[in-house]
Design an enzyme around this catalytic site. Structure first.
Site, PDB file in Angstrom:
ATOM      1  N   GLY A   1      -0.291 -34.442  24.492  1.00 44.39           N
ATOM      2  CA  GLY A   1      -0.998 -34.687  26.060  1.00 44.39           C
ATOM      3  C   GLY A   1      -0.421 -34.270  27.165  1.00 44.39           C
ATOM      4  O   GLY A   1      -0.525 -33.194  27.283  1.00 44.39           O
ATOM      5  N   ILE A   2       0.055 -35.121  28.113  1.00 41.98           N
ATOM      6  CA  ILE A   2       0.578 -34.358  29.439  1.00 41.98           C
ATOM      7  C   ILE A   2       1.923 -33.435  29.113  1.00 41.98           C
ATOM      8  O   ILE A   2       1.868 -32.604  29.793  1.00 41.98           O
ATOM      9  CB  ILE A   2       0.722 -35.715  30.384  1.00 41.98           C
ATOM     10  CG1 ILE A   2      -0.248 -36.623  30.840  1.00 41.98           C
ATOM     11  CG2 ILE A   2       1.575 -34.909  31.493  1.00 41.98           C
ATOM     12  CD1 ILE A   2      -0.309 -37.636  31.777  1.00 41.98           C
TER      13      ILE A   2
ATOM     14  N   ASP B   1      14.526 -37.281  18.361  1.00 39.61           N
ATOM     15  CA  ASP B   1      14.358 -38.571  18.745  1.00 39.61           C
ATOM     16  C   ASP B   1      14.976 -38.563  20.230  1.00 39.61           C
ATOM     17  O   ASP B   1      16.202 -38.278  20.444  1.00 39.61           O
ATOM     18  CB  ASP B   1      14.883 -39.951  18.046  1.00 39.61           C
ATOM     19  CG  ASP B   1      14.631 -41.187  18.497  1.00 39.61           C
ATOM     20  OD1 ASP B   1      14.289 -41.163  19.758  1.00 39.61           O
ATOM     21  OD2 ASP B   1      14.793 -42.242  17.680  1.00 39.61           O
ATOM     22  N   VAL B   2      14.133 -38.702  21.126  1.00 39.88           N
ATOM     23  CA  VAL B   2      14.545 -38.498  22.736  1.00 39.88           C
ATOM     24  C   VAL B   2      15.722 -39.587  23.089  1.00 39.88           C
ATOM     25  O   VAL B   2      16.561 -39.385  23.924  1.00 39.88           O
ATOM     26  CB  VAL B   2      13.428 -38.691  23.772  1.00 39.88           C
ATOM     27  CG1 VAL B   2      12.635 -37.305  23.666  1.00 39.88           C
ATOM     28  CG2 VAL B   2      12.653 -39.838  23.482  1.00 39.88           C
TER      29      VAL B   2
ATOM     30  N   TYR C   1       5.866 -51.469  29.329  1.00 39.84           N
ATOM     31  CA  TYR C   1       5.588 -50.182  29.861  1.00 39.84           C
ATOM     32  C   TYR C   1       5.475 -50.135  31.278  1.00 39.84           C
ATOM     33  O   TYR C   1       5.911 -49.378  32.200  1.00 39.84           O
ATOM     34  CB  TYR C   1       4.186 -49.893  29.293  1.00 39.84           C
ATOM     35  CG  TYR C   1       3.599 -48.486  29.506  1.00 39.84           C
ATOM     36  CD1 TYR C   1       3.790 -47.673  28.643  1.00 39.84           C
ATOM     37  CD2 TYR C   1       2.845 -48.198  30.681  1.00 39.84           C
ATOM     38  CE1 TYR C   1       3.295 -46.074  28.816  1.00 39.84           C
ATOM     39  CE2 TYR C   1       2.567 -46.908  30.881  1.00 39.84           C
ATOM     40  CZ  TYR C   1       2.811 -45.775  30.273  1.00 39.84           C
ATOM     41  OH  TYR C   1       2.434 -44.568  30.299  1.00 39.84           O
TER      42      TYR C   1
ATOM     43  N   LYS D   1       8.181 -48.059  33.720  1.00 40.23           N
ATOM     44  CA  LYS D   1       7.484 -47.159  34.741  1.00 40.23           C
ATOM     45  C   LYS D   1       7.874 -47.478  36.301  1.00 40.23           C
ATOM     46  O   LYS D   1       8.358 -46.444  36.738  1.00 40.23           O
ATOM     47  CB  LYS D   1       6.154 -46.926  34.473  1.00 40.23           C
ATOM     48  CG  LYS D   1       5.750 -46.229  33.302  1.00 40.23           C
ATOM     49  CD  LYS D   1       6.145 -44.993  32.933  1.00 40.23           C
ATOM     50  CE  LYS D   1       5.751 -44.551  31.630  1.00 40.23           C
ATOM     51  NZ  LYS D   1       6.161 -43.017  31.480  1.00 40.23           N
TER      52      LYS D   1
ATOM     53  N   VAL E   1      -5.575 -40.739  32.312  1.00 42.06           N
ATOM     54  CA  VAL E   1      -5.816 -39.334  31.760  1.00 42.06           C
ATOM     55  C   VAL E   1      -6.340 -39.273  30.168  1.00 42.06           C
ATOM     56  O   VAL E   1      -5.899 -40.258  29.323  1.00 42.06           O
ATOM     57  CB  VAL E   1      -4.344 -38.927  31.774  1.00 42.06           C
ATOM     58  CG1 VAL E   1      -4.518 -37.403  31.344  1.00 42.06           C
ATOM     59  CG2 VAL E   1      -3.775 -39.031  33.353  1.00 42.06           C
TER      60      VAL E   1
ATOM     61  N   THR F   1      -5.749 -38.804  26.949  1.00 43.07           N
ATOM     62  CA  THR F   1      -4.665 -38.426  25.963  1.00 43.07           C
ATOM     63  C   THR F   1      -4.650 -39.364  25.025  1.00 43.07           C
ATOM     64  O   THR F   1      -5.352 -40.307  25.040  1.00 43.07           O
ATOM     65  CB  THR F   1      -3.310 -38.472  26.730  1.00 43.07           C
ATOM     66  OG1 THR F   1      -3.183 -39.665  27.337  1.00 43.07           O
ATOM     67  CG2 THR F   1      -3.319 -37.431  27.786  1.00 43.07           C
TER      68      THR F   1
END
Length: 234
Positions: A18-19, A55-56, A139, A143, A172, A174
């Protein structure tokens, strides 16, 4: 001839799809050595992008996987959307951990290395940081919090020569938007509201990231730039 190790290092979370992938590709073309961190990647991810499966939310693992030395750019693209499951506490907390806490913690851990390069951070927030979503409360909350944290980081880190900005993409094309794109009624409503009349391609978002990382944005910090074709101003 410039060796790869001599190129400025860019770290992109969620850079396998994606992005994030579009950002990684554009930065690689722009003279960065790109290292991406995440759990998912496209099969055709270019070889110029080094992908590290981690894993972030595990900051120690993410840091251990990175090359040593100054970090010229950090782009936090990793994101999670769980729709209605976000109304449950477990789903809400997971989304917040991936979308907000992971990027915040990674940036803190890399601050000295960002300072050494007089580097820059771009956090990916969303148009939903501007208004609410009935189907994705975590979400939306995450954000909005990313945008707020960006401003705090910008104020705190400017004396150290580190700029921090965010972008707020709209619709977008994605994977994460697939549910909306495949719902005929919903996509019709979305398209009617977008002044520019179309969804963005990932590379169009990536070009704004590259601008914020570049010297052309040398006096820009703490900003959130919508990249939504005018959707958020309607």
């Amino acid at each position: 001839m410039t060796k790869d190790n001599d190129l400025p290092l860019a770290v992109v979370t969620g850079g396998g799809t994606g992005i994030g992938r579009a950002v990684g590709e554009l930065l690689a073309q722009s003279g960065y050595r790109v290292c991406t961190i995440g759990l998912d990647r496209d099969d055709d991810l270019p070889a110029a992008i080094r992908f590290v499966r981690a894993d972030v939310t595990d900051t120690e693992a993410a840091i251990a996987a990175l090359p040593e030395g100054p970090v010229a750019a950090l782009v936090n693209c990793a994101g999670l959307l769980r729709h209605q499951a976000e109304w449950q506490v477990e789903g809400f907390e997971l989304v917040m951990k991936v979308n907000l806490t992971a990027g915040f913690t990674l940036a803190n851990a890399l601050l000295d290395r960002l300072e050494a390069a007089r580097g820059s951070v771009v956090n990916v927030t969303s148009m939903w940081a501007i208004f609410g979503s009935a189907g994705a409360p975590a979400y939306t909350a995450s954000k909005g919090a990313v945008a707020a944290v960006t401003r705090s980081q910008a104020v705190a880190w400017a004396p150290r020569g580190v700029r921090v900005n965010s972008i707020a993409p709209g619709w977008v094309e994605t994977r994460i938007s697939e549910k909306a794109r495949t719902d005929p009624e919903r996509v019709a409503r979305i398209n009617q509201r977008i002044p520019m009349g179309r969804w963005a391609q990932p590379h169009e978002v990536a070009t704004v990231v590259r601008f914020l990382l570049s010297d052309d944005a040398a006096y820009v910090t703490g900003a959130m730039i919508p990249v939504d074709g005018g959707y958020s101003v309607c």
